[in-house]
Design an enzyme around this catalytic site. Structure first.
Site, short mmCIF file in Angstrom:
data_model
loop_
_atom_site.label_atom_id
_atom_site.label_comp_id
_atom_site.label_asym_id
_atom_site.label_seq_id
_atom_site.Cartn_x
_atom_site.Cartn_y
_atom_site.Cartn_z
N CYS A 190 -19.61 -6.39 3.62
CA CYS A 190 -18.96 -5.14 3.99
C CYS A 190 -17.64 -5.07 3.22
CB CYS A 190 -18.70 -5.19 5.50
SG CYS A 190 -17.72 -3.81 6.11
N ARG A 193 -17.87 -2.79 18.06
CA ARG A 193 -17.11 -4.02 17.76
C ARG A 193 -15.79 -4.07 18.52
NH1 ARG A 193 -17.17 -3.80 12.44
NH2 ARG A 193 -19.30 -4.56 12.61
N CYS A 204 0.37 0.30 10.29
CA CYS A 204 -0.08 -0.73 9.35
C CYS A 204 1.03 -1.58 8.73
CB CYS A 204 -0.89 -0.09 8.23
SG CYS A 204 -1.67 -1.34 7.19
N CYS A 241 -16.52 -9.21 5.63
CA CYS A 241 -15.89 -7.93 5.32
C CYS A 241 -14.61 -8.14 4.51
CB CYS A 241 -15.59 -7.19 6.62
SG CYS A 241 -14.81 -5.59 6.35
N CYS A 265 0.38 4.93 6.96
CA CYS A 265 -0.26 4.70 8.26
C CYS A 265 0.72 3.98 9.19
CB CYS A 265 -1.54 3.89 8.09
SG CYS A 265 -2.59 4.51 6.75
N CYS A 294 0.83 -1.21 0.00
CA CYS A 294 0.00 0.00 0.00
C CYS A 294 0.87 1.26 0.00
CB CYS A 294 -0.91 -0.01 1.23
SG CYS A 294 -2.05 1.39 1.25
N CYS A 319 -19.57 2.06 8.94
CA CYS A 319 -18.79 1.41 9.99
C CYS A 319 -17.52 2.24 10.17
CB CYS A 319 -18.45 -0.02 9.56
SG CYS A 319 -17.27 -0.85 10.63
N1 SAM Z 1 -6.73 0.44 3.16
C1 SAM Z 1 -8.00 0.69 3.67
C2 SAM Z 1 -8.03 1.81 4.69
O1 SAM Z 1 -7.01 2.12 5.25
O2 SAM Z 1 -9.12 2.35 4.91
C3 SAM Z 1 -8.67 -0.54 4.29
C4 SAM Z 1 -7.85 -1.50 5.11
S1 SAM Z 1 -7.14 -0.89 6.63
C5 SAM Z 1 -6.03 -2.16 7.04
C6 SAM Z 1 -8.49 -0.97 7.79
C7 SAM Z 1 -8.25 -0.55 9.21
O3 SAM Z 1 -7.52 -1.56 9.91
C8 SAM Z 1 -7.43 0.69 9.47
O4 SAM Z 1 -8.17 1.86 9.30
C9 SAM Z 1 -7.05 0.51 10.93
O5 SAM Z 1 -8.02 1.09 11.77
C10 SAM Z 1 -7.03 -1.01 11.11
N2 SAM Z 1 -5.67 -1.51 11.38
C11 SAM Z 1 -4.68 -1.65 10.48
N3 SAM Z 1 -3.55 -2.10 11.06
C12 SAM Z 1 -3.82 -2.23 12.38
C13 SAM Z 1 -3.06 -2.63 13.51
N4 SAM Z 1 -1.77 -2.96 13.41
N5 SAM Z 1 -3.66 -2.66 14.72
C14 SAM Z 1 -4.97 -2.32 14.84
N6 SAM Z 1 -5.74 -1.93 13.79
C15 SAM Z 1 -5.18 -1.87 12.59
C1 DTB Z 2 -11.30 -2.62 11.79
O1 DTB Z 2 -11.64 -1.63 12.47
N1 DTB Z 2 -10.44 -3.53 12.19
C2 DTB Z 2 -10.20 -4.50 11.14
C3 DTB Z 2 -11.21 -4.07 10.06
N2 DTB Z 2 -11.74 -2.86 10.58
C4 DTB Z 2 -10.80 -3.93 8.67
C5 DTB Z 2 -8.79 -4.57 10.72
C6 DTB Z 2 -7.83 -4.89 11.85
C7 DTB Z 2 -6.51 -5.10 11.25
C8 DTB Z 2 -5.48 -5.51 12.25
C9 DTB Z 2 -4.14 -5.67 11.64
C10 DTB Z 2 -4.04 -6.74 10.61
O2 DTB Z 2 -4.51 -7.88 10.82
O3 DTB Z 2 -3.44 -6.48 9.55
FE1 SF4 Z 3 -2.84 1.20 3.37
FE2 SF4 Z 3 -2.76 0.06 5.74
FE3 SF4 Z 3 -3.15 2.66 5.57
FE4 SF4 Z 3 -5.10 0.97 4.76
S1 SF4 Z 3 -4.34 1.23 6.83
S2 SF4 Z 3 -4.36 2.80 3.71
S3 SF4 Z 3 -3.83 -0.70 3.98
S4 SF4 Z 3 -1.29 1.55 4.93
#
Ligand code: SAM
Ligand code: DTB
Ligand code: SF4
Length: 332
Positions: A143, A275, A74, A111, A71, A67, A203
């Site tokens: 979702c 959730r 992430c 989802c 973030c 990506c 959501c």
């Molecule tokens: N790329 C899209 C976005 O950012 O909206 C969708 C996928 S993103 C991985 C969805 C959500 O997962 C993020 O907004 C964040 O709240 C959560 N998330 C990602 N990495 C995480 C982590 N290490 N711990 C907890 N939540 C995480």
């Molecule tokens: C949300 O609030 N939590 C989920 C879902 N929406 C997409 C994602 C959590 C991701 C945790 C880190 C991972 O497994 O990559």
């Molecule tokens: Fe990309 Fe992760 Fe950020 Fe979603 S949360 S935009 S997958 S870097």
């Protein structure tokens, strides 16, 4: 001063439906004595939800890693060196097989997550549209979480049968720049607006444990609770610190911090599904029970979230038995 409610006050706890909560009001609720907070949230929870019912959702990462965003939490951001392997968009057939497995395991919401900054109008989006159609036909609530959406893209998803869209605010507006610089808080709010206007269920929630202050947590809850309409679902995630990301060394949040977030969300947004999202793998059954008591009524099931571990199906099954919980039916 005694901050606990008297017996008479306790018997008249009523939910309030408001979109004008002030930070001071939220702070007072958030900082109330923990047992008082749980009691109040549990009372409001019972006015709108069956406290035995918990929604069981399954997550699937349909496009993983690589990506362009930054973030800080992430593992899928291309710029960090994590163990996540990049995987292009799965095929429609593969996704529908996974959805069928989730349905058979008792999930009522499916989802699909993609490591995209935003949706582009290309062949991949056409495939996602087919995935949405296929999952909707199975009778599950579909979702997606695909990053930013235009109004037209939201409409297309709605027409294909999309039920809900996940797009988290993640933290407060003030702390946002410390976590993400490649998009703005306003970008996030705009997508939520586009989703709402397309009549898709919203959501949106966030993450705690990223080094933010308690005021940032309160600020995020305020933004969510003062949207023109409350989100139908509010995910509360505990940061999963992943090696290679800037937040890899963050300390684990305590269960009391999760409970304060969940209970305050429940009081501010009485009808929302709250959730208990990322972070369950490190929580005991007793800790999760307190979260359910405080108003959480939805979880992600299955041994993987998007890229990180989640409790095994059997462990959750046992938890549902011990706590006398039952999975919520779809489209309720
Ligand atoms: N790329 C899209 C976005 O950012 O909206 C969708 C996928 S993103 C991985 C969805 C959500 O997962 C993020 O907004 C964040 O709240 C959560 N998330 C990602 N990495 C995480 C982590 N290490 N711990 C907890 N939540 C995480
Ligand atoms: C949300 O609030 N939590 C989920 C879902 N929406 C997409 C994602 C959590 C991701 C945790 C880190 C991972 O497994 O990559
Ligand atoms: Fe990309 Fe992760 Fe950020 Fe979603 S949360 S935009 S997958 S870097």
């Amino acid at each position: 001063m005694n901050q606990y409610l008297t017996q008479t006050q306790a018997s008249t706890i009523m939910a309030e439906f408001r979109n004008n909560w002030t930070r001071e009001e939220i702070s007072e609720i958030f900082h109330s004595p923990i047992l008082e907070l749980i009691y109040r949230a549990a009372t409001i929870h019972r006015q709108f939800h069956d406290p035995q019912e918990v929604q069981v959702c399954t997550l699937l990462s349909i496009k993983t890693g690589g990506c362009p965003e930054d973030c800080a939490y992430c593992p899928q951001a291309a710029r960090y060196h994590t163990e996540v392997k990049v995987h292009k968009l799965m095929t429609v057939k593969e996704v529908l097989e996974k959805a069928q497995n989730a349905l058979e395991a008792g999930s009522t919401r499916f989802c699909m997550g993609a490591a995209w900054r935003e949706v582009r109008d290309n062949k991949d989006f056409d495939k996602v549209i087919d995935m949405v159609k296929g999952v909707a036909q199975m009778g599950m609530e579909v979702c997606c979480t695909l990053g930013m959406l235009t109004p037209q893209q939201a409409e297309r998803l709605k027409e294909a049968g999309l039920y809900a869209y996940n797009h988290n605010l993640d933290t407060s507006e003030e702390y946002y720049d410390e976590i993400i610089t490649t998009r703005t808080y306003d970008d996030r709010l705009e997508t939520l607006d586009n989703v709402r206007n397309a009549k898709i269920s919203v959501c949106s929630g966030g993450i705690i444990g990223m080094g933010e202050t308690v005021n940032d947590r309160i600020g995020m809850l305020q933004t969510l609770a003062t949207l023109p309409e409350h989100p139908e679902s509010v995910p509360v995630n505990a940061l999963v610190p992943v090696e290679g990301t800037p937040l890899e060394n963050q300390e684990r949040v305590s269960v009391w911090e999760m409970i304060r977030m969940i209970a305050t969300a429940r009081i501010l947004m009485p009808k929302a599904m709250v959730r208990l999202s990322a972070g369950r793998v490190r929580m005991t059954m007793e800790e999760q029970a307190l979260c359910f008591l405080a108003g959480a009524n939805s979880i992600f099931a299955g041994d993987k979230l998007l890229t990180t571990p989640n409790p095994d199906y059997d462990i959750d099954k046992q938890m549902f038995q011990v706590l006398n919980l039952k999975p919520r039916k779809s489209y309720k």
